[in-house]
Every structure is written in C-alpha cells, then in structure tokens.
Motif scaffolding. Structure first.
Motif, PDB file in Angstrom:
ATOM      1  N   ILE A 165     -27.820 -12.386   0.600  1.00 44.98           N
ATOM      2  CA  ILE A 165     -27.998 -11.865   1.959  1.00 44.98           C
ATOM      3  C   ILE A 165     -26.680 -12.042   2.707  1.00 44.98           C
ATOM      4  N   PRO A 166     -26.129 -10.967   3.283  1.00 40.10           N
ATOM      5  CA  PRO A 166     -24.823 -11.073   3.959  1.00 40.10           C
ATOM      6  C   PRO A 166     -24.889 -12.029   5.148  1.00 40.10           C
ATOM      7  N   SER A 167     -23.801 -12.717   5.379  1.00 40.35           N
ATOM      8  CA  SER A 167     -23.766 -13.709   6.461  1.00 40.35           C
ATOM      9  C   SER A 167     -23.697 -13.064   7.834  1.00 40.35           C
ATOM     10  N   ILE A 168     -23.287 -11.807   7.890  1.00 40.08           N
ATOM     11  CA  ILE A 168     -23.287 -11.074   9.159  1.00 40.08           C
ATOM     12  C   ILE A 168     -24.120  -9.808   8.966  1.00 40.08           C
ATOM     13  N   PRO A 169     -25.141  -9.542   9.741  1.00 42.48           N
ATOM     14  CA  PRO A 169     -25.600 -10.342  10.879  1.00 42.48           C
ATOM     15  C   PRO A 169     -26.331 -11.613  10.477  1.00 42.48           C
ATOM     16  N   GLY A 170     -26.709 -11.733   9.202  1.00 43.86           N
ATOM     17  CA  GLY A 170     -27.371 -12.952   8.757  1.00 43.86           C
ATOM     18  C   GLY A 170     -28.860 -12.964   9.065  1.00 43.86           C
ATOM     19  N   LEU A 171     -29.533 -13.892   8.413  1.00 45.77           N
ATOM     20  CA  LEU A 171     -30.979 -14.021   8.565  1.00 45.77           C
ATOM     21  C   LEU A 171     -31.300 -14.886   9.773  1.00 45.77           C
ATOM     22  N   ALA A 172     -32.236 -14.422  10.612  1.00 43.31           N
ATOM     23  CA  ALA A 172     -32.636 -15.203  11.785  1.00 43.31           C
ATOM     24  C   ALA A 172     -33.243 -16.530  11.331  1.00 43.31           C
ATOM     25  N   SER A 173     -32.768 -17.609  11.894  1.00 42.59           N
ATOM     26  CA  SER A 173     -33.192 -18.931  11.437  1.00 42.59           C
ATOM     27  C   SER A 173     -34.604 -19.286  11.900  1.00 42.59           C
ATOM     28  N   ASN A 174     -35.055 -18.684  12.993  1.00 44.70           N
ATOM     29  CA  ASN A 174     -36.363 -19.065  13.555  1.00 44.70           C
ATOM     30  C   ASN A 174     -37.452 -18.027  13.279  1.00 44.70           C
ATOM     31  N   SER A 175     -37.282 -17.226  12.214  1.00 42.60           N
ATOM     32  CA  SER A 175     -38.319 -16.282  11.818  1.00 42.60           C
ATOM     33  C   SER A 175     -38.347 -16.184  10.299  1.00 42.60           C
ATOM     34  N   THR A 176     -39.542 -16.154   9.744  1.00 40.81           N
ATOM     35  CA  THR A 176     -39.667 -16.039   8.286  1.00 40.81           C
ATOM     36  C   THR A 176     -40.284 -14.705   7.881  1.00 40.81           C
ATOM     37  N   ALA A 177     -40.334 -13.750   8.807  1.00 37.52           N
ATOM     38  CA  ALA A 177     -40.942 -12.445   8.517  1.00 37.52           C
ATOM     39  C   ALA A 177     -40.116 -11.699   7.470  1.00 37.52           C
ATOM     40  N   SER A 178     -40.796 -10.869   6.692  1.00 37.62           N
ATOM     41  CA  SER A 178     -40.090 -10.033   5.719  1.00 37.62           C
ATOM     42  C   SER A 178     -40.997  -8.888   5.300  1.00 37.62           C
ATOM     43  N   ALA A 179     -40.375  -7.845   4.775  1.00 32.36           N
ATOM     44  CA  ALA A 179     -41.109  -6.728   4.169  1.00 32.36           C
ATOM     45  C   ALA A 179     -40.217  -6.165   3.069  1.00 32.36           C
ATOM     46  N   ALA A 180     -40.838  -5.571   2.062  1.00 35.03           N
ATOM     47  CA  ALA A 180     -40.064  -4.961   0.976  1.00 35.03           C
ATOM     48  C   ALA A 180     -40.868  -3.807   0.407  1.00 35.03           C
ATOM     49  N   TRP A 181     -40.146  -2.781  -0.045  1.00 31.18           N
ATOM     50  CA  TRP A 181     -40.830  -1.619  -0.611  1.00 31.18           C
ATOM     51  C   TRP A 181     -39.887  -0.839  -1.513  1.00 31.18           C
ATOM     52  N   LEU A 182     -40.463   0.088  -2.266  1.00 30.36           N
ATOM     53  CA  LEU A 182     -39.690   1.000  -3.098  1.00 30.36           C
ATOM     54  C   LEU A 182     -39.633   2.350  -2.423  1.00 30.36           C
ATOM     55  N   SER A 183     -38.472   2.980  -2.437  1.00 32.68           N
ATOM     56  CA  SER A 183     -38.380   4.341  -1.922  1.00 32.68           C
ATOM     57  C   SER A 183     -38.867   5.306  -2.999  1.00 32.68           C
ATOM     58  N   SER A 184     -39.052   6.557  -2.613  1.00 35.82           N
ATOM     59  CA  SER A 184     -39.494   7.575  -3.580  1.00 35.82           C
ATOM     60  C   SER A 184     -38.436   7.809  -4.648  1.00 35.82           C
ATOM     61  N   ASP A 185     -37.197   7.382  -4.396  1.00 39.34           N
ATOM     62  CA  ASP A 185     -36.115   7.529  -5.380  1.00 39.34           C
ATOM     63  C   ASP A 185     -35.940   6.282  -6.243  1.00 39.34           C
ATOM     64  N   GLY A 186     -36.808   5.291  -6.042  1.00 40.76           N
ATOM     65  CA  GLY A 186     -36.735   4.090  -6.865  1.00 40.76           C
ATOM     66  C   GLY A 186     -35.832   3.005  -6.318  1.00 40.76           C
ATOM     67  N   GLU A 187     -35.310   3.171  -5.103  1.00 40.79           N
ATOM     68  CA  GLU A 187     -34.474   2.123  -4.506  1.00 40.79           C
ATOM     69  C   GLU A 187     -35.370   0.989  -4.010  1.00 40.79           C
ATOM     70  N   ALA A 188     -34.868  -0.235  -4.079  1.00 44.65           N
ATOM     71  CA  ALA A 188     -35.590  -1.400  -3.562  1.00 44.65           C
ATOM     72  C   ALA A 188     -35.038  -1.742  -2.188  1.00 44.65           C
ATOM     73  N   LEU A 189     -35.921  -1.796  -1.200  1.00 43.97           N
ATOM     74  CA  LEU A 189     -35.491  -2.060   0.172  1.00 43.97           C
ATOM     75  C   LEU A 189     -36.135  -3.340   0.685  1.00 43.97           C
ATOM     76  N   PHE A 190     -35.336  -4.164   1.350  1.00 44.56           N
ATOM     77  CA  PHE A 190     -35.782  -5.447   1.871  1.00 44.56           C
ATOM     78  C   PHE A 190     -35.497  -5.486   3.372  1.00 44.56           C
ATOM     79  N   ALA A 191     -36.530  -5.699   4.180  1.00 40.55           N
ATOM     80  CA  ALA A 191     -36.363  -5.781   5.636  1.00 40.55           C
ATOM     81  C   ALA A 191     -36.491  -7.235   6.066  1.00 40.55           C
ATOM     82  N   LEU A 192     -35.521  -7.674   6.878  1.00 41.54           N
ATOM     83  CA  LEU A 192     -35.484  -9.071   7.324  1.00 41.54           C
ATOM     84  C   LEU A 192     -35.101  -9.132   8.796  1.00 41.54           C
ATOM     85  N   PRO A 193     -35.558 -10.148   9.524  1.00 41.30           N
ATOM     86  CA  PRO A 193     -35.143 -10.306  10.924  1.00 41.30           C
ATOM     87  C   PRO A 193     -33.671 -10.708  10.999  1.00 41.30           C
TER      88      PRO A 193
END
Length: 898
Positions: A165-193
């Motif tokens: 996970i890149p240090s900028i902007p970085g992962l919010a320290s006070n939230s543990t929320a996340s989501a992940a999914w596959l696109s129709s093209d097979g890409e893996a996407l990860f959403a983070l605060p």
C-alpha cells in the motif's frame, strides 16, 4: 396445525465434529515491510458459490468461510454433501495485520479469486473453480478435493498478485473499512480509506495479463484524481478533513462499472461510480434518526453498512446507526433519478436497545443481527422488515456453554462422571479438550490428531498422573482420595471450559442468499441456525415474547390458540420451578423402567412442599384462563406424536438417484441434522415431563376447579396414559442421540453382514461394510449416514413432474423436513424397524441391548423382532444360555421388518 407461524424462533446447532482436528496446511507469506505497531480485532466472513442452491451443480451446498487473527488468515471450504479433502489452509502474512473484514472472495466461470487486505499490503490468491476441477455434474464419491488442494503450487511472492500500500496518501489509521472486487476485465480492485480523508482505490492488472498497478483517489470534489506515477501534495489537492472518512465500505458490481458505497463518520452515505469517477449521491442518514441532536456532534465510528441485491427488487442498503443505548437499523432501496443521479427510498427503521453490535447480515426481506450484551453473552435475533410492522425481533436460542460445575452424587465415581460430562457429544469441542490437555500436561510435546477414544485415554492419564503426584502420604482415606479426585478433575474441567468459551466467541454471521442458510462463525468452529418447531418455539420463548405472540398465527381457531399459549405458560412455570434433584427423579424413573406417572406425582408433591414463591397459585390462576384444558393438552400431544410410517420412496430414474445420493451426506451435515433431532428430543422430553406433572395437578384439583364439569376425570386419565409413552419415546431418542457407536473392525463388519444376508434378516444393502464405524459417531448419526438419509432424501424429492435442474435447495425448509422424517424413522412405536436393524448390521450389540431394554416394558410394536435381535446379541456376546428363550419368545411376536 392449521396455520403455521410465518416467523419462528431459531436454534443454534454446532457444526463442530468430534473427530481429530482437520489438518490445516500452513503457507507463510513474506512481503517486505516492517512489523506492525498494533493489531486489529479478530474477524470472520464467508462466501457462497452462486450455484450452491442448484441440485445438479458441482458447487451444491458448498461454501468458504474464514477467520483472521493478527497476521494469520485461516480459510476453510465446507460442503454439506461430501467430505472435502485438503479443505483448510492457514496463511501467515508476516509483518502485517489483516484488516477486519479484509477478505473478499470472487467467483468467475473458471476461477475462485481471494482478495486480501492488510495494513501494509494487498494480495490476490487465484484458485481453480470446482467446476473446472470436476467436469462432470454428477458427483458420486463420498469425498472430493477442495479448491485449496493445490495451494502449495501458489507463488505468494509473485509481484503480479500482491502490492504494498503506497505511503501517500496512505491508509487511514483510525478506520479499518475496506472493499474489494473484480472488474469485468479481470482486474482486482481494492478500496481503502485514505489518510487524507476519502477513499483510494488500488488496481492490480488481470492475473494472466500485463499491465501496471495504478491508484486513484476519490475526494468529495466530484472528480477522482488519477495518480499513476506520483502524488500531488495534500495542500495542493485541498484537504476535506476527516469528517468524510469511511467507517464502512461496500461495493455493488455492474457489468462495466462498480458502485462504491461509503458510510462516513459524518453520518452521511456517499455513493461513487468507479467508471465515471463521480460521486453520484450524498445522503444525510441522521434525517432518519428520531433524536439526532447529540449524535450529530459525535463521530459515527460505530456505524455499519451492508448491501443485498435481488434481480426482481433491485439493490437494498442496510445501515446500522450506532448510538449509546439506542442502536437503529435503517433499510433503504436504491432509486435511480434523472441525469444519472440516485436517491434512497426509506423502507424501514428498526430499533434495538442492545449495546454492542458484532455483525449483521441483510437480505431483501430480513435483517439478522449478532450482539454482545453487557455481560458479554451472545445474542442473535432476526426480523422481517417488510412484514413485521410491530418491530418484534425473532429469537435465536444460542447454544449455551457447558455447565460451570459438574454435580457429583454420593453414588457416582468422580472420574467417570467428569469423563461423561467432558465427552458428552456436542458439549466440548475436540480443540478445547486438546488445548486443556496441552496445558495440563505442562506444555510437553504438542498433542495432535488424536481420535476421540485416544483423547479420552490421554485426558484420564494426565489427570490421574497429577493426582498421584499430589498424594504424598503412604495411606490416604477413601474419603480424602475422593475429595482429591474431585479437586483435580474439577481443575481440568475448568480449563476445558475456559478454552471452550474462547473458541465459542462469535465473530460474524454468514448468510447464503441462495439457500437461505444462516451460520454463526466463531473463533474455533461454525454453527448453523435452524428453525424451531412450533411446540419448541412456544416452550422456549421468554414470557415477554410469548405474551406478544399473535395467537391467530398459531391455529385457525383463535380460542384454541390462546388455550395452547396459556397451557405452555403453565408448563414453563412448572419447568422453571423444578430443581436438579426433582429432574433427576424423572430421568431415573425412565432409566430404571419405572412408571413416569408415579415420578410426576412425586415431583408434584415436592413442588407443593417447597413452594416458597407461590408458583402453584400462579399456575392455578393461569389454568383458569384456559377455556378447554383437555382439548388444549390433546392438541399439544398430537403435535409431538410421530406415530406414523414414513411413506417409502417411489422408484426413481438412475440419474435422479445419483444426483440425490450424496445430498446432505457430509460429516458436517450429519452432525447438524442429528444434533437438531437430539435438541428437539431433549426439549420435548422436558415438555412431556412438565405436562405429566400438570396433569397430576389437574387430577388433584378435580373437575370442579376446571369448568365445574363432571366428565373430565376419565379424559384426564386417558391423556395421562398418552403422555407417558410420548415422554418415554423422547427419552429413548435423546439417549440414542448421545450414545456413542463402538469402533468396529472392517473384517468383523463384513462377517456380520454376510451372516445377516444369509439369514435374510435385514436390508444389508443399506450398510456399507467397507466403511469403518468411527468411534466419535453417535448411533443416531450412524443410522442417518448409513441408512435413513437415503430414504428421507428420496421421500422428500419423490414428487412427480419435478425437474431437478429447476429445483432450488432451501436450507430452512429442508432441515426441518429432514429432522421430522428422521424422528419418524426413530419413533419406537412405528412399524418400521430400520433403526434396530442398522444397529445389528453395524455390530452395535451393547447399544442395541440397552435400546431394547429401555423399549420393552412399554412399547408393544415389533415385540417379536426385538426379542429375536436380543437373542442374536446374546449369541454374539457369548451368552448362549439366554438365546433359546429369546428365539422361542420371538416366534409369538411379529416377524422382522424386511
């Protein structure tokens, strides 16, 4: 029953088996990075295959569940139909902490892809889909390989399948929320605060393609800033502050887009289009909270979000709005408006006074919720938010922990009593006993893979060694030695209880939207929630809920419904007043073949003599409310009576039989079905006991007390004699459900089946001599697995003109029907004789003798068959002098059921 309850209580049934612990293969993952500064809370989750409800699918009744703890992720694939091989793995992602809820499983036509998020990394695990591993839809083996079988071939250091996970902007320290999914093209996407507020999405290229990792950031300035090679300083971007920091993230995938929903700590719900890089909706959820003045000033860090999709109804959003002492669920439907904008249609608001929400699950009709109360007790409830206008939550009776102390009577041996309590089926898990044994053995070499019998011997040895080591005197009195026994066994029992409590800690709910199966995912095992039968529902329901029960939903006859509810309240008053000593009187009467009516009379006398809280007065008062007690008792008895012969299955085509041959045949399914029957039999035994006591009270009160008629005495006597065999039937089934089967060598089993086939005494084709009877199995589990399951499944699916390809499995309906049919096959006064035949064919001679002993004095069905089987037992056990009488006596009774 004229009208069934639309909604009913549920029971929790443990799915933990008693055999050796499953072999978990470990796979260390070592991404670069420094050790984490802290760790997150343990979490759990589950995934259902899209075709898990289809009868002809290879993924039928299969699912994956997992737990996370610190840097460790344990994944297990379960099946209710077949035993899966190599089905458990443990990933240890070094120097990282797994995010709670940071595991997401995606299914494509050919692959199962697991997306994992930690506080420093994202990972993609690519596995073959079961449909690719087994091309045939017909699975006839008793076991098959899991999707985790080839996990050893996975290269966890492959840079295309993990990223820091890149240090900028970085992962919010006070939230543990996340989501992940596959696109129709097979890409893996990860959403983070994002540490700077908002959300960033990290994209891995398709696992079998080329491309670069990219990152985009969603900010409230309606346009996402694409960040591929460098980062703009926060000051230039314009920081929105942490108020829009997501505390819960969910994603809904479309064909060429993904809607990302963020529930933020400013109490607003934001919806983003990933493709258009636009914020499509902002909704202030405090508009739906009655008293929100104080809440608006506080950060909504305890809010939760869940999605549920229905092809016919669209997308539902469930939001839990956390507030001290007054949590609230809001259910919305997503509505499309003009210009690619969206709004929320408020469906329902449901309030709860529970304090600590652990998890909740949403369907297009229901909310299931899991809490911890102030005393850290588990509470599970569910509600239909569309039909339940009164806002009344339905109870789930969670499995209690074993008793804190074991009562030892003067006539009992402490060691045998504690062993019986520790190894009672369904009480302690294998893992809890092993952990306690490890501690008690002073942490010597690690003990693993013990059978139930081996574990019992090791436990006995460990406690006895500790006991002998403490006896320093040359001579110890018998009483002193007994006290020492109790002390050391109590110490070991307390250790087991401590570990059982830790492993029973619930982490999440797992809901299969295709089969409507609901599971409770715990730290050490999983359990299943199944519907309660109507009688058990009324008896177990707390008084506050029983009083609000809609009488009209029980019977078409409203007055009869009220009579039955009042009658059950009387039974509850009796049951709550019975001490352990009184309960023991009835159990001993059944065990010693004494009349239950006499035991009920003695318990009633003890209740009257010890009535310090005027319970009898309360019962008298409640009896006055029953319009027709004789009729109400008769209705209750009819509801609990399974005296009927299960209609045997019609002949079915070969492909149908093959498709059904493995249905609910796995060790997990067998355990759950039979524990359900055991729980039902145990509860019904208590109901019949309390009913016998109440009937004795009615006889004492006389006709004048009830309605003032003169014709009730004979009716009461008749009901008394109908209730007694009912109680004995449930006692027998409850005993059989907890009686362990004996280990039988294969050659002994084969020899026995050859003898029986020559004599043509039993359906030997129902038994499989190549299978070794596993010692942790109860005799009811053995019967269900080897004989009755095929009869029950064929019976349930024998309706003509039914296309199996169009049949969808519904877990609540099927588990209820299977349990009812199994009870019918076990019912001692039914003409069918499959259960004793199964015990004979499986060489369970000791168990069969005890079964017939408990049965003979009161059951007048299959008398000749029972005597013949008893003679066969004596013959095998070397008691030839008793055989002649049995065989002679059997000729006067019915012949064996063939």
């Amino acid at each position: 029953m004229a009208a069934a309850l639309a909604e009913r209580s549920c029971l929790e049934l443990s799915g933990a088996e008693r055999g050796p612990r499953r072999r978990v293969r470990e796979a260390p993952v070592s991404p670069p990075g420094s050790p984490p500064s802290g760790r997150y809370a343990d979490s759990a989750g589950g995934f259902c295959y899209q075709e898990s409800a289809q009868l002809v699918s290879v993924t039928r009744n299969r699912f994956i569940h997992w737990t996370t703890s610190g840097d460790t992720l344990e994944l297990v694939e379960e099946s209710l139909d077949i035993n899966l091989l190599n089905n458990a793995i443990r990933l240890k992602i070094q120097n990282c902490s797994l995010l709670p809820g940071g595991v997401h499983v995606c299914e494509t036509q050919n692959l199962i892809i697991i997306l994992i998020l930690t506080n420093q990394t994202v990972h993609r695990l690519v596995l073959p889909h079961p449909a690719r591993m087994y091309r045939s839809e017909l699975i006839t083996e008793g076991q098959m390989q899991s999707v985790f079988t080839d996990i050893g071939k996975v290269n966890f250091r492959d840079p295309s399948n993990y990223h820091m996970i890149p240090s900028i902007p970085g992962l919010a320290s006070n939230s543990t929320a996340s989501a992940a999914w596959l696109s129709s093209d097979g890409e893996a996407l990860f959403a983070l605060p994002s540490a700077s507020g908002g959300i960033f999405v990290l994209k891995l290229p398709p696992h079998d393609g080329h491309g670069i990792v990219s990152v985009v950031e969603l900010k409230q300035s309606s346009v996402m800033q694409r960040l591929l090679t460098g980062w703009m300083p926060t000051a230039i971007r314009g920081d929105q502050g942490p108020s829009d920091l997501p505390v819960s993230l969910s994603v809904h995938c479309l064909e060429h887009d993904a809607f990302l929903f963020a529930l933020c700590q400013d109490h607003k719900l934001r919806m983003w289009s990933y493709k258009d890089q636009m914020c499509l909706m902002v909704a202030d959820l405090l508009e739906f909270v009655p008293v929100n003045k104080d809440l608006r000033l506080a950060a909504g860090t305890g809010h939760r979000l869940r999605l549920a999709y229905s092809q016919s109804l669209g997308l539902y959003l469930g939001v839990y709005m956390h507030a001290p002492k007054r949590g609230q669920f809001c259910v919305f439907q997503l509505v499309s408006t003009e210009s690619n904008r969206y709004s929320l249609d408020h469906i329902s608001s449901l309030f709860t006074s529970q304090e600590m929400l652990v998890d909740f699950a949403l369907t297009p009709a229901e909310i299931w919720a899991l809490w911890h109360d102030d005393e850290n007790q588990t509470i599970v409830k569910y509600i239909n938010f569309e039909q339940n206008i009164a806002g009344q939550w339905n109870q789930v009776f969670v499995q209690p922990l074993p008793e804190e102390e074991v009562t030892i009577r003067d006539d009992q041996d402490p060691r045998e009593t504690y062993l019986e309590s520790l190894f009672m089926p369904g009480r302690f898990t294998n893992a809890a006993l092993l952990k306690a044994l490890q501690i008690f053995s002073r942490g010597g070499e690690r003990i693993m893979d013990l059978t139930w019998d081996e574990l019992k011997k090791e436990v006995t040895l460990a406690v006895e060694n500790e006991l002998q080591g403490s006896v320093t005197e040359y001579e110890v009195s018998q009483e002193e030695f007994r006290q020492l026994q109790v002390e050391f066994w109590s110490k070991f029992y307390a250790c087991c209880l401590q570990y059982q409590e830790a492993l029973s800690c619930p982490l999440a709910l797992h809901l299969n939207p295709y089969t409507n199966m609901v599971c409770l995912l715990k730290k050490g095992f999983l359990s299943f929630l199944v519907p309660c039968s109507l009688v058990d529902h009324l008896y177990l329901l707390p008084d506050a809920h029983l009083l609000t029960e809609d009488d009209s939903t029980i019977f078409d006859d409203l007055e009869m419904s009220r009579d039955v509810v009042c009658l059950v309240q009387c039974l509850r008053l009796i049951g709550e007043s019975i001490s352990m000593e009184m309960a023991f009187i009835m159990e001993m009467a059944c065990s010693r073949l004494q009349p239950p009516e006499k035991a009920a009379e003695q318990i009633l006398e003890d209740l009257i003599a010890n009535d310090t809280e005027n319970v009898m007065e309360d019962i008298h008062s409640k009896l006055q409310e029953i319009r027709n007690p004789i009729h109400a008792i008769g209705v209750l008895i009819r509801e609990m009576d399974y005296e009927m012969e299960l209609e045997m299955e019609r002949a079915q085509p070969l492909n149908v039989r093959m498709n059904l041959s493995q249905l609910y045949g796995s060790g997990t399914a067998v355990t759950v079905v039979c524990r359900g029957v055991c729980k039902m039999a145990t509860t019904r035994f208590l109901i019949c006991r309390d009913l016998l006591i109440l009937q004795q009270l009615l006889l004492r009160l006389g006709d004048a007390m009830i309605l003032g008629g003169g014709q009730l005495f004979q009716s009461q006597q008749d009901l008394l004699h109908r209730t007694s065999p009912l109680l004995l039937s449930y006692y027998l089934i409850s005993w059989a459900s907890q009686c362990l089967a004996s280990d039988v060598p294969v050659d002994t089993l084969e020899s026995n089946l050859q003898h029986l086939s020559v004599l043509e005494l039993t359906d030997t084709t129902a038994l499989t001599p190549h299978k070794l009877v596993s010692s942790p199995q109860t005799i009811v589990e053995l019967f269900f697995q080897e004989v009755s399951r095929k009869h029950i499944i064929s019976h349930l699916f024998s309706q003509p003109n039914t296309s199996l390809s169009e049949t969808s499995l519904n877990w609540p309906h099927l588990i209820t029907a299977i349990a009812a049919d199994l009870l019918s096959l076990l019912w001692p006064s039914n003409p069918g004789f499959l259960f004793p035949e199964c015990l004979m064919g499986s060489c369970q001679y000791t168990q069969l003798q005890e079964y017939i002993r408990l049965l003979q004095p009161w059951c007048h069905v299959n008398v000749g068959s029972c005597r013949f089987l008893m003679g066969r037992c004596y013959l095998v056990m070397g008691e030839g002098h008793k055989v002649q009488n049995c065989f002679t006596a059997s000729q006067s009774g019915a012949l064996l059921h063939v």
